[in-house]
Scaffold this active site. Structure first.
Site, PDB file in Angstrom:
ATOM      1  N   ARG A  59       0.874  -1.177   0.000  1.00 25.86           N
ATOM      2  CA  ARG A  59       0.000   0.000   0.000  1.00 25.86           C
ATOM      3  C   ARG A  59       0.913   1.230   0.000  1.00 25.86           C
ATOM      4  O   ARG A  59       2.130   1.106   0.088  1.00 25.86           O
ATOM      5  CB  ARG A  59      -0.995   0.017   1.191  1.00 25.86           C
ATOM      6  N   ALA A  61       0.817   5.186  -2.115  1.00 26.25           N
ATOM      7  CA  ALA A  61       0.604   5.494  -3.532  1.00 26.25           C
ATOM      8  C   ALA A  61       1.763   5.092  -4.458  1.00 26.25           C
ATOM      9  O   ALA A  61       1.547   4.335  -5.413  1.00 26.25           O
ATOM     10  CB  ALA A  61       0.271   6.985  -3.671  1.00 26.25           C
ATOM     11  N   ARG A 102      -7.406  -0.068  -6.558  1.00 24.79           N
ATOM     12  CA  ARG A 102      -7.598   1.025  -5.593  1.00 24.79           C
ATOM     13  C   ARG A 102      -7.795   2.333  -6.367  1.00 24.79           C
ATOM     14  O   ARG A 102      -6.955   2.697  -7.195  1.00 24.79           O
ATOM     15  CB  ARG A 102      -6.401   1.111  -4.635  1.00 24.79           C
ATOM     16  N   GLN A 211      -1.607   2.493  10.020  1.00 25.69           N
ATOM     17  CA  GLN A 211      -0.329   2.573   9.287  1.00 25.69           C
ATOM     18  C   GLN A 211       0.721   3.354  10.086  1.00 25.69           C
ATOM     19  O   GLN A 211       1.917   3.114   9.933  1.00 25.69           O
ATOM     20  CB  GLN A 211      -0.533   3.268   7.931  1.00 25.69           C
ATOM     21  N   ASP A 252      -1.879  10.935  -1.967  1.00 23.03           N
ATOM     22  CA  ASP A 252      -2.336   9.908  -2.920  1.00 23.03           C
ATOM     23  C   ASP A 252      -2.691  10.513  -4.260  1.00 23.03           C
ATOM     24  O   ASP A 252      -2.618   9.846  -5.291  1.00 23.03           O
ATOM     25  CB  ASP A 252      -3.515   9.127  -2.346  1.00 23.03           C
ATOM     26  N   ASN A 262      -5.132  12.508   0.857  1.00 33.70           N
ATOM     27  CA  ASN A 262      -4.187  11.671   1.608  1.00 33.70           C
ATOM     28  C   ASN A 262      -5.006  10.899   2.654  1.00 33.70           C
ATOM     29  O   ASN A 262      -6.223  11.067   2.765  1.00 33.70           O
ATOM     30  CB  ASN A 262      -3.089  12.526   2.257  1.00 33.70           C
ATOM     31  N   LYS A 263      -4.325  10.060   3.374  1.00 31.33           N
ATOM     32  CA  LYS A 263      -4.996   9.186   4.351  1.00 31.33           C
ATOM     33  C   LYS A 263      -5.994   9.948   5.211  1.00 31.33           C
ATOM     34  O   LYS A 263      -5.732  11.071   5.649  1.00 31.33           O
ATOM     35  CB  LYS A 263      -3.914   8.521   5.218  1.00 31.33           C
TER      36      LYS A 263
HETATM   37  O1  MRU Z   1      -4.363   3.231   2.353  1.00 31.45           O
HETATM   38  P1  MRU Z   1      -2.894   3.421   2.199  1.00 31.45           P
HETATM   39  O2  MRU Z   1      -2.080   2.830   3.297  1.00 31.45           O
HETATM   40  O3  MRU Z   1      -2.398   2.999   0.821  1.00 31.45           O
HETATM   41  O4  MRU Z   1      -2.704   4.990   2.277  1.00 31.45           O
HETATM   42  C1  MRU Z   1      -1.423   5.537   2.191  1.00 31.45           C
HETATM   43  C2  MRU Z   1      -1.386   6.993   2.353  1.00 31.45           C
HETATM   44  O5  MRU Z   1      -2.377   7.655   2.512  1.00 31.45           O
HETATM   45  C3  MRU Z   1      -0.051   7.644   2.211  1.00 31.45           C
HETATM   46  O6  MRU Z   1       0.047   8.752   3.032  1.00 31.45           O
HETATM   47  C4  MRU Z   1       0.092   8.088   0.769  1.00 31.45           C
HETATM   48  O7  MRU Z   1      -0.136   7.017  -0.113  1.00 31.45           O
HETATM   49  C5  MRU Z   1       1.399   8.649   0.492  1.00 31.45           C
HETATM   50  S1  MRU Z   1       2.618   7.386   0.423  1.00 31.45           S
HETATM   51  C6  MRU Z   1       4.099   8.062   0.093  1.00 31.45           C
END
Ligand code: MRU
Length: 366
Positions: A59, A61, A102, A211, A252, A262-263
């Site tokens: 996981r 991006a 995704r 995470q 993302d 983003n998350k």
């Molecule tokens: O759901 P995830 O774990 O894939 O989400 C990840 C995030 O939101 C990260 O902050 C984002 O992808 C940036 S990764 C460099």
């Protein structure tokens, strides 16, 4: 299979390796099992790679982009097509399956577009199927190598924005596990630390998938970077009282006007940062910019399973009720102090600065 999944940077700091292309297939570290266990799987079928992306074995991006590129190469490599035409039909199906995994992380689509362009080029040049297969594998490996270089450039630009000494907050995991390089947000912190800056990282746990607690805390600890883990509802308190000098997160998808997906939880951190006078930085590669999308309202937000909210690591923590799980939120550009890319740092107005960086050639930062 248990493996030691690590590489060392020049300064010997631990860097996790979430994905590798090997002669036996695509090897992925199962991020769902961290930090308890370091287990990896070898995939030889692109459908398995698609499932691994959907199920969060991998996981983050940019790492999802690398996985998609490798999945596309794997599909081509193991195809039994007898002509370029047949391979083209299969390749279209392979890309469709990978694209459905995704929806928010635009790196996934960026990587697939790149693999499609390479396929079209090869198909126009040759009918040598073995040659096309090897060239597609080489392209996927190149995507991976470029991600590593990109992260290091982001790290060098971003380190200048970090305090000489102080606390920096992040969100989710934007480290090596999320990019297959040194990380974007954590790459910035890593380079700053390598430059001698004394940084203590404040890590929100990042419910519901944790995470922050599981992955960022693990990566920072392994890299010897000091941290304090907090729960998500402590963010406001720490920004008000905790002497946090800066916040740096990944992204993302960044829209043309700078609005950033983003998350989930990033938006509230950015608003609280503004309220408390703390600069909020986004670190993301150019491949995460989606200039076709005018603003954050047009970014698709992935809705994940409610079970990830009602259960923690398979254990039910809530009664059987309706639960929501938007996996990302949008931080409006007005809360973002700067967007750090491998080509330089963009500041408001983002519509102009992002477009300029997007069309710029790589700037080398010493
Ligand atoms: O759901 P995830 O774990 O894939 O989400 C990840 C995030 O939101 C990260 O902050 C984002 O992808 C940036 S990764 C460099």
């Amino acid at each position: 299979m248990k493996v030691v999944f690590a590489s060392q940077t020049n300064s010997q700091m631990y860097v996790a390796q979430p994905i590798e292309w090997t002669d036996g297939g695509v090897v992925m570290l199962d991020q769902r099992r961290l930090p308890a266990e370091e287990i990896s799987y070898t995939y030889t079928d692109y459908r398995e790679v698609a499932k691994a992306i959907r199920d969060m074995v991998i996981r983050g991006a940019p790492a999802i982009g690398v996985a998609a590129a490798m999945g596309a190469a794997l599909g081509v490599l193991h195809s039994s097509a007898k002509s370029v035409g047949e391979l083209q039909t299969e390749f279209t199906e392979i890309c469709e399956v990978l694209a459905k995994t995704r929806p928010t992380a635009v790196d996934l689509f960026w990587a697939l577009e790149r693999m499609k362009r390479r396929f079209a080029q090869l198909a126009a040049e040759t009918s040598d199927l073995a040659g096309i297969k090897q060239s597609m594998v080489a392209e996927a490996r190149e995507v991976h190598l470029e991600k590593k270089a990109t992260d290091e450039a982001i790290g060098r630009f971003g380190a200048d924005l970090m305090p000489r000494q102080g606390r920096v907050m992040t969100q989710c995991n934007a480290g090596a596990l999320a990019t297959a390089g040194i990380g974007t947000a954590l790459g910035v912190i890593r380079v700053a630390v390598q430059q001698g800056r004394e940084i203590h990282v404040i890590v929100p746990e990042t419910r519901p998938y944790l995470q922050g607690a599981r992955l960022t805390a693990w990566e920072l600890q392994k890299g010897g970077i000091p941290l304090t883990l907090i729960t998500d509802n402590m963010v406001g308190h720490f920004l008000k009282t905790g002497k946090v000098s800066a916040i740096v997160t990944g992204a993302d998808r960044v829209a043309a006007n700078g609005d950033t997906a983003n998350k989930i939880g990033t938006y509230q951190i950015a608003v609280l940062a503004k309220e408390n006078g703390v600069p909020f930085y986004v670190a993301a590669p150019i491949s995460t910019l989606d200039l076709n999308v005018p603003d954050g309202d047009h970014i698709p937000i992935e809705e994940r399973s409610a079970a990830e909210v009602t259960h923690l690591q398979g254990v039910r923590i809530a009664p059987d009720v309706h639960a929501a799980h938007p996996a990302f939120d949008i931080t409006p550009a007005r809360y973002i102090s700067a967007i750090i890319t491998e080509r330089g740092v963009a500041r408001a107005p983002y519509t102009e600065s992002l477009r300029a960086l997007h069309s710029a050639v790589q700037t080398v930062k010493a």
